[in-house]
Design an enzyme around this catalytic site. Structure first.
Site, PDB file in Angstrom:
ATOM      1  N   HIS A 104      -9.174   1.380   4.700  1.00 27.31           N
ATOM      2  CA  HIS A 104      -7.729   1.160   5.466  1.00 27.31           C
ATOM      3  C   HIS A 104      -8.038   2.303   7.158  1.00 27.31           C
ATOM      4  CE1 HIS A 104      -3.592   2.536   6.268  1.00 27.31           C
ATOM      5  NE2 HIS A 104      -3.726   1.433   5.893  1.00 27.31           N
ATOM      6  N   GLU A 144      -5.220  -5.242  10.776  1.00 24.34           N
ATOM      7  CA  GLU A 144      -4.045  -3.979  10.713  1.00 24.34           C
ATOM      8  C   GLU A 144      -4.729  -3.386  12.084  1.00 24.34           C
ATOM      9  OE1 GLU A 144      -1.992  -3.034   6.642  1.00 24.34           O
ATOM     10  OE2 GLU A 144      -4.179  -1.151   7.364  1.00 24.34           O
ATOM     11  N   ASN A 190       1.168  -1.010  -0.010  1.00 29.72           N
ATOM     12  CA  ASN A 190      -0.213   0.307  -0.559  1.00 29.72           C
ATOM     13  C   ASN A 190       1.363   1.106   0.179  1.00 29.72           C
ATOM     14  OD1 ASN A 190      -1.483   1.709   0.348  1.00 29.72           O
ATOM     15  ND2 ASN A 190      -2.325   1.694   1.931  1.00 29.72           N
ATOM     16  N   GLU A 206      -6.580   5.054   7.442  1.00 31.67           N
ATOM     17  CA  GLU A 206      -6.648   5.903   7.729  1.00 31.67           C
ATOM     18  C   GLU A 206      -7.602   6.435   6.936  1.00 31.67           C
ATOM     19  OE1 GLU A 206      -2.792   5.479   5.430  1.00 31.67           O
ATOM     20  OE2 GLU A 206      -1.674   5.250   7.446  1.00 31.67           O
ATOM     21  N   GLY A 230       2.100   2.730  10.838  1.00 28.39           N
ATOM     22  CA  GLY A 230       3.895   3.494  11.069  1.00 28.39           C
ATOM     23  C   GLY A 230       3.951   3.657  11.840  1.00 28.39           C
ATOM     24  N   LYS A 271       0.197   4.019  -0.123  1.00 28.18           N
ATOM     25  CA  LYS A 271      -0.543   5.471   0.019  1.00 28.18           C
ATOM     26  C   LYS A 271       0.105   6.689  -0.831  1.00 28.18           C
ATOM     27  CE  LYS A 271      -0.172   3.077   4.680  1.00 28.18           C
ATOM     28  NZ  LYS A 271       0.112   3.532   6.377  1.00 28.18           N
ATOM     29  N   SER A 302       3.970  -2.118  10.534  1.00 29.32           N
ATOM     30  CA  SER A 302       4.918  -2.330  10.393  1.00 29.32           C
ATOM     31  C   SER A 302       5.590  -3.362   9.900  1.00 29.32           C
ATOM     32  CB  SER A 302       5.470  -1.325  11.778  1.00 29.32           C
ATOM     33  OG  SER A 302       4.957  -0.480  11.825  1.00 29.32           O
TER      34      SER A 302
HETATM   35  P1  13P Z   1       2.895   0.701   7.596  1.00 33.72           P
HETATM   36  O1  13P Z   1       3.307  -1.181   7.211  1.00 33.72           O
HETATM   37  O2  13P Z   1       3.599   1.813   7.568  1.00 33.72           O
HETATM   38  O3  13P Z   1       3.675   0.110   8.790  1.00 33.72           O
HETATM   39  O4  13P Z   1       1.712   0.756   7.097  1.00 33.72           O
HETATM   40  C1  13P Z   1       0.854  -0.050   6.972  1.00 33.72           C
HETATM   41  C2  13P Z   1      -0.699  -0.509   6.207  1.00 33.72           C
HETATM   42  O5  13P Z   1      -1.107   0.479   6.107  1.00 33.72           O
HETATM   43  C3  13P Z   1      -0.767  -0.535   5.585  1.00 33.72           C
HETATM   44  O6  13P Z   1      -1.784  -0.354   4.385  1.00 33.72           O
END
Ligand code: 13P
Length: 252
Positions: A94, A162, A9, A96, A168, A11, A208
């Site tokens: 997601h 997740e 992803n 976010e 992150g 982003k 992560s």
């Molecule tokens: P990270 O791997 O940067 O923690 O992000 C995970 C994520 O949100 C994947 O959709």
């Protein structure tokens, strides 16, 4: 044996030029055929990624999709628009989108249904916040987030667990925490679909995930792959995670 999925992803990262370089670099590593490898660039980079990946097994995902087929929805993109570009997958719900852009279980399900109607495979994201985990509400949250998924087609569904506190942050769920949550999610999916359908569904871990922890997380019986943010932006780290998934597929 469930076929592992490793999805990147991206982003809000990567211009068209950066996308071209990253997809070319990834294909040059010759990803193993035993893993479904998918990348999710921003909308603007999807055509470039599709062009570079044409004829390869690399899957292409969008990061969002609207539930209507067309209309006055400024800033939204329909499933047909994605299919036309050669996109086969879409990330829905997601965290976010949920925390920053008002996504709810209801809107996420509506997006997922529209995506599946158009033939897309949905990567449906769920996961608890730190406050919810600390209040011992993880299972209750996962249960309510998977409630109602029974209206979807399990053959075109991948679920991504997740934990929000691991996204992150550099803080990863331990393999035991991930396995416990994945097994619980699978039990919820048994109720939503059937035991056989739930047993066939891939449940990805996200938060992560990186080369140093991929092997031990992907070795857990119900961790069928990963949804990767930061570590998917670098060819070496993403391909190391893909290799860890290939080890899972090979039973190593
Ligand atoms: P990270 O791997 O940067 O923690 O992000 C995970 C994520 O949100 C994947 O959709």
């Amino acid at each position: 044996m469930r076929r592992p999925v490793i999805a990147g992803n991206w982003k809000m990262h990567n211009t068209v030029a950066e996308t071209t370089a990253l997809v070319e670099g990834l294909l040059a590593t010759r990803p193993p055929a035993s893993v479904d490898v998918v990348v999710a660039p921003p909308f603007t980079s999807l055509p470039a990624a599709a062009m570079v990946a044409a004829g390869s097994p690399l899957g292409l995902a969008a990061q969002n999709v609207h539930w209507e087929t067309h209309g006055a929805f400024t800033g939204e993109v329909s499933a047909a628009m994605l299919v036309e570009l050669g996109v086969g997958w879409v990330i829905v719900g997601h965290s976010e989108r949920r925390t920053l852009f008002g996504e709810t279980d209801r809107t996420a399900r509506d997006r997922a249904r529209a995506a599946q109607r158009a033939g897309l495979t949905v990567i449906y994201c769920i996961g608890e916040t730190l406050a919810e985990r600390e209040a011992d509400r993880t299972f209750a949250v996962l249960s309510s987030q998977t409630d109602g998924l029974g209206s979807l087609d399990p053959d075109r569904l991948v679920v991504a667990y997740e934990p929000v506190w691991a996204i992150g942050t550099g803080r990863t769920a331990s393999p035991e925490q991930a396995q416990e949550a994945h097994a619980f999610v699978r039990s919820c999916l048994e109720r939503a679909f059937s035991p056989a359908a739930a047993a066939a569904l891939r449940i990805l871990y996200g938060g992560s995930l990186k080369p140093s922890n991929a092997h031990e997380l992907l070795a857990r019986p119900d961790v069928d792959g990963g949804l990767i943010g930061g570590a998917s932006l670098d060819v070496d780290s993403f391909s190391a995670i893909i290799r860890a998934a290939a080890d899972r597929a090979a039973g190593v």
